[in-house]
Design a protein around this motif. Sequence first.
Motif, short mmCIF file in Angstrom:
data_model
loop_
_atom_site.label_atom_id
_atom_site.label_comp_id
_atom_site.label_asym_id
_atom_site.label_seq_id
_atom_site.Cartn_x
_atom_site.Cartn_y
_atom_site.Cartn_z
N PHE A 1 37.58 42.33 44.92
CA PHE A 1 36.98 42.94 43.73
C PHE A 1 36.96 41.97 42.55
CE2 PHE A 1 38.34 47.11 45.70
CZ PHE A 1 37.04 47.51 45.99
N ARG A 2 37.89 41.02 42.54
CA ARG A 2 37.95 40.07 41.42
C ARG A 2 36.67 39.26 41.34
NH1 ARG A 2 38.58 38.56 37.05
NH2 ARG A 2 40.09 37.05 36.23
N SER A 3 36.11 38.91 42.50
CA SER A 3 34.88 38.11 42.50
C SER A 3 33.69 38.90 41.97
CB SER A 3 34.58 37.62 43.92
OG SER A 3 34.31 38.72 44.78
N GLN A 4 33.85 40.24 41.92
CA GLN A 4 32.78 41.10 41.40
C GLN A 4 33.00 41.47 39.94
OE1 GLN A 4 32.14 44.45 44.12
NE2 GLN A 4 33.00 43.23 45.80
N GLY A 5 33.99 40.83 39.32
CA GLY A 5 34.23 41.06 37.90
C GLY A 5 35.24 42.13 37.59
N TRP A 6 35.87 42.73 38.62
CA TRP A 6 36.86 43.77 38.39
C TRP A 6 38.24 43.14 38.12
CZ3 TRP A 6 35.72 48.85 37.91
CH2 TRP A 6 34.48 49.28 38.38
N VAL A 7 39.03 43.85 37.33
CA VAL A 7 40.41 43.44 37.05
C VAL A 7 41.32 44.63 37.32
CG1 VAL A 7 42.05 42.73 35.28
CG2 VAL A 7 39.76 41.72 35.33
#
Length: 657
Positions: A513-519
């Motif tokens: 999910f980090r690569s999709q902009g999620w934190v």
Amino acid sequence: MNSNSDWSRRNFIQKTSGGVPTLAFMLQHAGPAPASKKQQNVSDKFIPIDLSRQFTATPADFGPRERARGLTRQSREDGLIRLPGGKQVFRGIPFLLGSEDALKKSWIALSSQPASWVTHSVEIPLNQKAAYICLAQFCGWDHNERPAPGQDVVERVGQMLAEAVLVYGDGGEQRLPIRRRFEVNSPSVDWGHLSFQAVPHRSDVPTRLDDPLRNAQLWGDLQCGVWESDYAADPALDSSVTLWLCALANPWPDRELKALRMESRDADPLVICGLTLFQGHENPLRYERLSLYRITLPEANAADAGRWQVSVDLGVVARTFAGRAFEPEAWLAQPRIGLGDDASAEPSRHIFAEVTASPEALLWLEDIKAGRRYQFELNQALPGRELEARAGGPRVEILERDKVWIHGRVLDTTTQRPTPVRLAFRSKDGRYIPPYGHRTEINSAWFQDYGADVQWHHSSFAVIDGSFQIELPVGTVYLEMTKGFEYKGVRRKLTIEANQRELNLEISPLLNFRSQGWVSADSHVHFLSPSTAILEGQAEGVNLINLLAAQWGDLFTNVGDMPQGPLVSQDRETMVWVGTENRQHILGHLGLLGGHGAPVYPMSASGPGESYIGDPLWCSLSEWADACRKREGLVVAVHFPYPTAELAADIVMDKID
């Protein structure tokens, strides 16, 4: 933390906010008190010698000594050295000591300097064989250990005080030295002045995390799991005086000893209080490394509280615990990886005991309910074979005799680089084996254990940075490993080889999910150091950890971590930001996150259980929220919807984000 314990942060806040006294709540959750100490079991290989005919001195003859005043209550008044007397068992060795009366002769005092109460030489008839001569003794203090300012002196380490002369029936003799800080020492010692070949008469005392304390300031010492014997650290002791025990090896144990002759070699006195012969083969004071024994009971009742007691004569039982049913194949197939296991309700026939002892030791199992006692010779216990007690019934087997020290790594299958994880190794019987640097028993109580360890239900885990060292038994072990929700959890059966030194493990990502902009974030964390919070966040797949400083009465936590600002991991993927939790026990609790500049003080108001007794209501929740907004921070109702008071109004007024 322990997700299955009533002693959780949320429960603690709810209980104390409701007016339950914190101390009473803690006492309600305290475990049972440890069993009272009983007379130690004694091996028939020991022969205590009565020295009453050889005694030359009374404690009064030895005279008052200033350093003796700190040893016992009576010594505080008269400065005399007061020691145990009569029949005593020290570290499993029986001694016949003299009277405790300070005016009665109870010591053999050896010195080359003439005095009415000392002798230069004494001969003690024996007329029997012995492999070891066990002495209980002490010497005077070395004044050079506490030199005056500017005084240049040399401590008298190795000072020859006397010689023990073994006189054989065939006329031969063997001389053995008695030296300061080798075979003997003073009745009390400063830190760093222990003996090389003698031990205190007290044994180390294992402790439990729920043991009662006379003084709560000793809580930190309790976490160590042992009251050490070297400096009389056990707070239950009324005396800190020390007798020093040594076991002199007879080089010819098959020859009859006619006598033991003690000869002084210095003016400084050597005081002998007790003498016991040992007819075993190994040094009774030299213990082997901690070993694990499994005791099989006649019935499946290992969990009966207080029924079974395990003791050892020449050693220490560090821990005992009832076995749990562990089905490896079912455990491997379970989908609850990393979420902890419930304790098995199935009755067990096994008690496990961790023991350090002399090879000559006897292990005792006592059935309190039935009034029966069973004895095992530990040198007869072998791996893979159960040893039956002398009287039949229970059996004992030594486990995990062969172990290897492993250097391990956990690799991300995508990057092939070490990555932080939460993991646990388990033995064939399901017992937790922690990596080095992590606790075997995790203290899950409030604000008591905040290292990189986690207890989840009845399972324990260690948080590691991608590398670890661990001692594992040779053979089968089981691994459990997780890294948050974006990685596939691991449960595996491993085989450890006798010559193995390295272990490479792998864990695979499922999502990113980090690569999709999620934190991913945790908005409410207490007590951890920022660096430990970084490590735990990395192991759980959390990018942002809001570590909240707080006030708990007169206790302030993490306040010293705020001035340094955010802490970022080396890979720049995890951040710890220290904010505050501002609390009032009726109006509500707020998490003030990500603010800049000075923290929003005061953090608590209106007295217990948040602030201190008599503190006023400094401000409302809305004022705290406004102050946080001015610092560009985020306001969170951390226990929403509780407490049910001002929170609802602040949400309506858009004070809470």
